[in-house]
Design a protein around this motif. Structure first.
Motif, PDB file in Angstrom:
ATOM      1  N   ARG A 189       0.838  -1.209   0.000  1.00  0.00           N
ATOM      2  CA  ARG A 189       0.000   0.000   0.000  1.00  0.00           C
ATOM      3  C   ARG A 189       0.869   1.254   0.000  1.00  0.00           C
ATOM      4  O   ARG A 189       0.561   2.236  -0.685  1.00  0.00           O
ATOM      5  CB  ARG A 189      -0.917   0.006   1.227  1.00  0.00           C
ATOM      6  CG  ARG A 189      -2.017  -1.032   1.194  1.00  0.00           C
ATOM      7  CD  ARG A 189      -3.065  -0.762   2.253  1.00  0.00           C
ATOM      8  NE  ARG A 189      -3.978  -1.885   2.383  1.00  0.00           N
ATOM      9  CZ  ARG A 189      -3.956  -2.743   3.391  1.00  0.00           C
ATOM     10  NH1 ARG A 189      -3.070  -2.598   4.363  1.00  0.00           N
ATOM     11  NH2 ARG A 189      -4.822  -3.741   3.436  1.00  0.00           N
ATOM     12  N   GLU A 190       1.952   1.223   0.785  1.00  0.00           N
ATOM     13  CA  GLU A 190       2.852   2.378   0.833  1.00  0.00           C
ATOM     14  C   GLU A 190       3.502   2.610  -0.532  1.00  0.00           C
ATOM     15  O   GLU A 190       3.656   3.756  -0.972  1.00  0.00           O
ATOM     16  CB  GLU A 190       3.917   2.160   1.907  1.00  0.00           C
ATOM     17  CG  GLU A 190       3.368   2.184   3.324  1.00  0.00           C
ATOM     18  CD  GLU A 190       4.428   1.874   4.367  1.00  0.00           C
ATOM     19  OE1 GLU A 190       5.620   1.751   3.987  1.00  0.00           O
ATOM     20  OE2 GLU A 190       4.078   1.752   5.556  1.00  0.00           O
TER      21      GLU A 190
ATOM     22  N   GLN B 271       0.973   4.204  -2.770  1.00  0.00           N
ATOM     23  CA  GLN B 271       0.794   5.620  -2.450  1.00  0.00           C
ATOM     24  C   GLN B 271       1.881   6.472  -3.093  1.00  0.00           C
ATOM     25  O   GLN B 271       1.608   7.547  -3.637  1.00  0.00           O
ATOM     26  CB  GLN B 271       0.789   5.811  -0.932  1.00  0.00           C
ATOM     27  CG  GLN B 271      -0.469   5.289  -0.244  1.00  0.00           C
ATOM     28  CD  GLN B 271      -0.363   5.293   1.265  1.00  0.00           C
ATOM     29  OE1 GLN B 271       0.680   5.622   1.835  1.00  0.00           O
ATOM     30  NE2 GLN B 271      -1.445   4.916   1.937  1.00  0.00           N
ATOM     31  N   ARG B 272       3.120   6.000  -3.044  1.00  0.00           N
ATOM     32  CA  ARG B 272       4.219   6.741  -3.671  1.00  0.00           C
ATOM     33  C   ARG B 272       4.042   6.802  -5.186  1.00  0.00           C
ATOM     34  O   ARG B 272       4.258   7.845  -5.808  1.00  0.00           O
ATOM     35  CB  ARG B 272       5.560   6.089  -3.329  1.00  0.00           C
ATOM     36  CG  ARG B 272       6.012   6.307  -1.899  1.00  0.00           C
ATOM     37  CD  ARG B 272       7.382   5.712  -1.667  1.00  0.00           C
ATOM     38  NE  ARG B 272       8.391   6.303  -2.539  1.00  0.00           N
ATOM     39  CZ  ARG B 272       9.638   5.854  -2.632  1.00  0.00           C
ATOM     40  NH1 ARG B 272      10.015   4.799  -1.925  1.00  0.00           N
ATOM     41  NH2 ARG B 272      10.503   6.445  -3.436  1.00  0.00           N
TER      42      ARG B 272
ATOM     43  N   SER C 121       1.279   6.702  -6.743  1.00  0.00           N
ATOM     44  CA  SER C 121       0.154   7.598  -6.998  1.00  0.00           C
ATOM     45  C   SER C 121       0.603   9.053  -6.970  1.00  0.00           C
ATOM     46  O   SER C 121       0.221   9.858  -7.833  1.00  0.00           O
ATOM     47  CB  SER C 121      -0.946   7.363  -5.960  1.00  0.00           C
ATOM     48  OG  SER C 121      -2.013   8.267  -6.142  1.00  0.00           O
TER      49      SER C 121
ATOM     50  N   THR D 203      -6.175  -0.433  -7.765  1.00  0.00           N
ATOM     51  CA  THR D 203      -5.099   0.461  -8.187  1.00  0.00           C
ATOM     52  C   THR D 203      -4.768   0.177  -9.647  1.00  0.00           C
ATOM     53  O   THR D 203      -4.527  -0.976 -10.018  1.00  0.00           O
ATOM     54  CB  THR D 203      -3.849   0.260  -7.307  1.00  0.00           C
ATOM     55  OG1 THR D 203      -4.186   0.558  -5.945  1.00  0.00           O
ATOM     56  CG2 THR D 203      -2.712   1.159  -7.749  1.00  0.00           C
TER      57      THR D 203
END
Length: 221
Positions: free
Chosen positions: A52-53, A56-57, A59, A72
């Motif tokens: 998930r991290e 996020q990056r 994204s 995603t």
């Protein structure tokens, strides 16, 4: 959780991010493809948290879109978005030497010389991964001259957003793409030996502009 566990998760998230980013740039994940959190966690034998991290990056960098409750997905870029990315990259390259940078060192020269030597093998061998690896290391070698953190972050993000399109074109114009890379490395090596950071920026500008013209030609823009 102790601090060691936290550090390990950060390393895992960074490694996963870097590998997924490379796969996106090499079009192993095509635009519009769905990245499945559970499959990637299984591949790397980690929990979903570092995945998930990493998402996020990606994204934040504009490479994926996280749709809540859906999944995603690798982002797409239309012609206007692509033009804007290259326009900004071309303008940013001209700022080298006018923003906070450091002097080129003997180590920088050695890195560029080694990349140039590696690139010569590509004339006789189609190897998109090696082409990507050389360009990737070149990008970071040049970026390392920049001390302005905000500039560097934008420079990285725009490079990776544009890279996947250029590598798709490179497949179709392989000898020209390799020749272009070798000419760029030769020019950058000369500028680095002379410690002319401003010239390095203008060299990057010229080659980014050339890449854009080849992309625009293929896309009929």
């Amino acid at each position: 959780m102790n601090s060691g566990d936290g550090d390990a998760k950060k390393v895992a998230a960074t490694n996963i991010h870097d590998l997924l980013r490379d796969r996106i740039c090499l079009l192993e994940y095509r635009p519009g493809a769905m990245l499945r959190e559970i499959e990637i966690a299984g591949e790397f034998n980690v929990s979903r948290t570092p995945v998930r991290e990493a998402f996020q990056r990606l994204s934040i960098e504009g490479l994926v879109e996280v749709r809540n409750g859906i999944g995603t997905f690798v982002t797409t870029m239309d012609a206007e978005q692509l033009r804007e990315v290259f326009d900004v990259r071309i303008e940013m390259a001209q700022l080298f030497g006018r923003i906070d940078t450091r002097a080129a060192t003997a180590e920088d020269v050695a890195i560029l010389a080694a990349l140039l030597a590696r690139s010569k093998v590509l004339m006789d061998k189609f190897d998109l991964h090696e082409h990507w690896s050389i360009n990737h290391k070149l990008h970071f070698a040049i970026s390392d001259l920049v001390l302005n953190k905000t500039f560097k972050e934008m420079w990285h993000n725009l490079y990776f957003r544009a890279a996947r399109v250029w590598y798709d074109v490179s497949r179709e114009i392989w000898p020209d793409a390799v020749a272009l890379l070798q000419m760029e490395l030769t020019d950058l090596l000369t500028a680095a030996r002379e410690n002319d950071v401003e010239a390095i920026g203008y060299i990057k500008r010229n080659y980014i502009n050339f890449c854009w013209k080849r992309i625009a030609l293929r896309e009929g823009l």
